[in-house]
Each structure stands twice: as C-alpha cells, then as structure tokens.
Motif scaffolding. Sequence first.
Motif, short mmCIF file in Angstrom:
data_model
loop_
_atom_site.label_atom_id
_atom_site.label_comp_id
_atom_site.label_asym_id
_atom_site.label_seq_id
_atom_site.Cartn_x
_atom_site.Cartn_y
_atom_site.Cartn_z
N UNK A 74 41.79 16.53 52.86
CA UNK A 74 41.58 17.66 51.97
C UNK A 74 40.82 17.18 50.74
N UNK A 75 39.86 17.95 50.30
CA UNK A 75 39.17 17.68 49.04
C UNK A 75 39.58 18.79 48.09
N UNK A 76 40.31 18.43 47.04
CA UNK A 76 40.89 19.41 46.13
C UNK A 76 40.42 19.16 44.71
N UNK A 77 40.53 20.16 43.88
CA UNK A 77 40.32 20.01 42.45
C UNK A 77 41.52 20.67 41.76
N UNK A 78 42.53 19.85 41.45
CA UNK A 78 43.75 20.41 40.85
C UNK A 78 43.47 21.06 39.49
N UNK A 79 44.36 21.94 39.09
CA UNK A 79 44.25 22.57 37.79
C UNK A 79 44.21 21.52 36.69
N UNK A 80 43.22 21.60 35.83
CA UNK A 80 43.08 20.65 34.73
C UNK A 80 42.23 19.43 35.04
N UNK A 81 41.78 19.30 36.30
CA UNK A 81 40.97 18.14 36.68
C UNK A 81 39.49 18.44 36.50
N UNK A 82 38.72 17.42 36.15
CA UNK A 82 37.27 17.54 36.01
C UNK A 82 36.53 17.00 37.23
N UNK A 83 37.27 16.62 38.26
CA UNK A 83 36.63 16.05 39.45
C UNK A 83 37.50 16.32 40.67
N UNK A 84 36.88 16.17 41.84
CA UNK A 84 37.59 16.36 43.10
C UNK A 84 38.41 15.13 43.44
N UNK A 85 39.49 15.35 44.19
CA UNK A 85 40.34 14.28 44.68
C UNK A 85 40.58 14.49 46.17
N UNK A 86 40.94 13.40 46.85
CA UNK A 86 41.16 13.43 48.30
C UNK A 86 42.65 13.33 48.59
N UNK A 87 43.10 14.17 49.51
CA UNK A 87 44.47 14.11 50.01
C UNK A 87 44.39 13.82 51.50
N UNK A 88 45.13 12.82 51.94
CA UNK A 88 45.17 12.49 53.37
C UNK A 88 46.61 12.30 53.80
N UNK A 89 47.04 13.10 54.76
CA UNK A 89 48.38 13.00 55.33
C UNK A 89 49.45 13.01 54.24
N UNK A 90 49.29 13.90 53.27
CA UNK A 90 50.27 14.06 52.21
C UNK A 90 50.11 13.13 51.03
N UNK A 91 49.17 12.19 51.09
CA UNK A 91 48.96 11.22 50.01
C UNK A 91 47.76 11.62 49.17
N UNK A 92 47.97 11.83 47.89
CA UNK A 92 46.88 12.07 46.95
C UNK A 92 46.33 10.72 46.50
N UNK A 93 45.06 10.47 46.76
CA UNK A 93 44.42 9.21 46.38
C UNK A 93 43.83 9.40 44.98
N UNK A 94 44.42 8.71 44.01
CA UNK A 94 44.02 8.91 42.62
C UNK A 94 43.33 7.65 42.08
N UNK A 95 41.99 7.65 42.00
CA UNK A 95 41.27 6.49 41.46
C UNK A 95 41.17 6.57 39.94
N UNK A 96 41.27 5.42 39.29
CA UNK A 96 41.20 5.39 37.83
C UNK A 96 40.69 4.04 37.37
N UNK A 97 40.03 4.03 36.23
CA UNK A 97 39.55 2.79 35.61
C UNK A 97 40.63 2.24 34.69
N UNK A 98 40.88 0.94 34.79
CA UNK A 98 41.81 0.30 33.87
C UNK A 98 41.31 0.49 32.44
N UNK A 99 42.15 1.02 31.58
CA UNK A 99 41.72 1.36 30.24
C UNK A 99 41.84 0.21 29.25
N UNK A 100 41.50 0.50 28.02
CA UNK A 100 41.63 -0.50 26.95
C UNK A 100 43.08 -0.90 26.78
N UNK A 101 43.27 -2.16 26.49
CA UNK A 101 44.63 -2.66 26.33
C UNK A 101 45.23 -3.18 27.61
N UNK A 102 44.52 -3.03 28.73
CA UNK A 102 45.02 -3.57 29.99
C UNK A 102 44.93 -5.10 29.96
#
Length: 260
Positions: A74-102
């Motif tokens: 599934x390619x979804x755009x949840x409420x409040x999101x600025x980009x699409x995300x992928x859901x596969x077999x119930x798992x939402x794959x959420x990519x993110x960049x390590x932020x400052x302070x990491x």
Amino acid sequence: MNELPEPSPWFIRHFGEHSQSVMLALAKAGRAAHERSLDAKSGSQLTSNEAYGSFWVILPEEVSAHLAFLPGREVIRPTGSRYDLVVFDGTLIFPAKCGRGSAGADRIRLGRSDFRRRVFSLEGEASRSMQEQLEFELELEGDLDAAVKDGSFGSATRVSLVAYDVSARGGLQHVYVGEANLESSGLVTWHYREELSLHLLAGEGAALVGLGEPASARFDDAPLPESDLTLLKPGGLPSTNVEAERAPETGTEGASDDLP
C-alpha cells in the motif's frame, strides 16, 4: 555484485521471501536520496547545507520507488504527512534521517512533530508493552489510538523505523532498521535494531566488462608478435645491399629544418 547477506529472523518475519530484496532496496534508496540532495546543494550554489536538508523529504519518495516490487504493498499518505509511505503486510515502513544530536545507534534523535508521534503510536509487538510509559510534550485530544486509527494509515498495525545516518560531506554511513519508540525529547528507544551492510553498494559496477570480452582476460593472453629475423647458418655472414641502403642525394644535405 556482492552476494546478498542472509536475512535475519526479524526481516523474514516482516518481509518473508522478499527480505533480501528489501534490504538492498532500502540501502539503494538512501544512496539515491543522498545523490539527489547533493544535486540540490550544488544547484543552489549555497555554501551552507540548507539545500542538502531536503534529504528528509526526498528519502521517503526514494524508498517508495525502490520498494515498488513488493506485491500487494500500500502507498499511503497519512493525515499530517508531507510524503507517501509504504505499508507491507501490516508493517508501516517509516524512513527518517538521524537528526542533530544523534550519537551512534543508541543515541539517535529525530525531529519532533505531532505526525511522528502518531506514527510511533501504532500498535505493534514492541510498542504495545511500552505505550503506557511514553510521555509526550504535546497531547492529542481524546484517545491516542482513536487518532491513529483514523483510516489514513491503511492496514498498518505496526511501524518499522529505517534510520539513515547521512551527511553532505560523509555520504551514507549507516542504515539502521528495527522497532522503536520515540520519546518526548526526540530520542529513539530501540526494542530491536540491526544495521544494513553498505558493502553491497560499494562494489556495484566494479566488475563490469565490455560486451564480448572474456571476464578473466590476462595481460599475456595476446598473440606473440611476428618477426622477420632468422637464424644464420654456421659460418655464414649477413648479406647487405649497400647501394640500396644509401640515401639518395637531394642537394639539401646540411640544411636546417627550421623555418625563417
């Protein structure tokens, strides 16, 4: 190309027979997002890294494109999101960049937002036991689960974080995948984590050979050069034609080749 590593039981549980392809796709997506962000920085002609900061919004687009092979995704755009995300077999794959302070895999921080708070509140194997311990600086009105289950997350029942350690100067350095919660400070608390091998990307294209050329050619495989030299008979002398070898006289002997 290097052989794909064997997937862990965690990957197999979430992605089954597609595990190895997903591992490679996530790494490739990070590299592609980095290259596009570098192009944005170069095109902006800024000495700072503001333009490279577009990585965080380019990344989900690349992840979605690289995971297009997953059947039934599934390619979804949840409420409040600025980009699409992928859901596969119930798992939402959420990519993110390590932020400052990491600081390493155990001290990863993400930018805080109400949307990310809702993402990490998805019920899952790890988050279910930790849900009551989370404290957020901002509070949603009403029940959090009701807000999460507003229908915009599709069939997702759990979230898998893919955290990319990347910079304009250092490039793609680490890709961490697993299950986590997001604390109110933005600190990631992992319940399960593994790191993808980036050696697969480093070797791509290094072993390409031209069409029709043997892959294992050696420098001494070429034929030996032919020679007009022959062996003399014992006691024999070479015959030379002195008249034939004498250069013809042109009347310009001793003249210089330089133009006046």
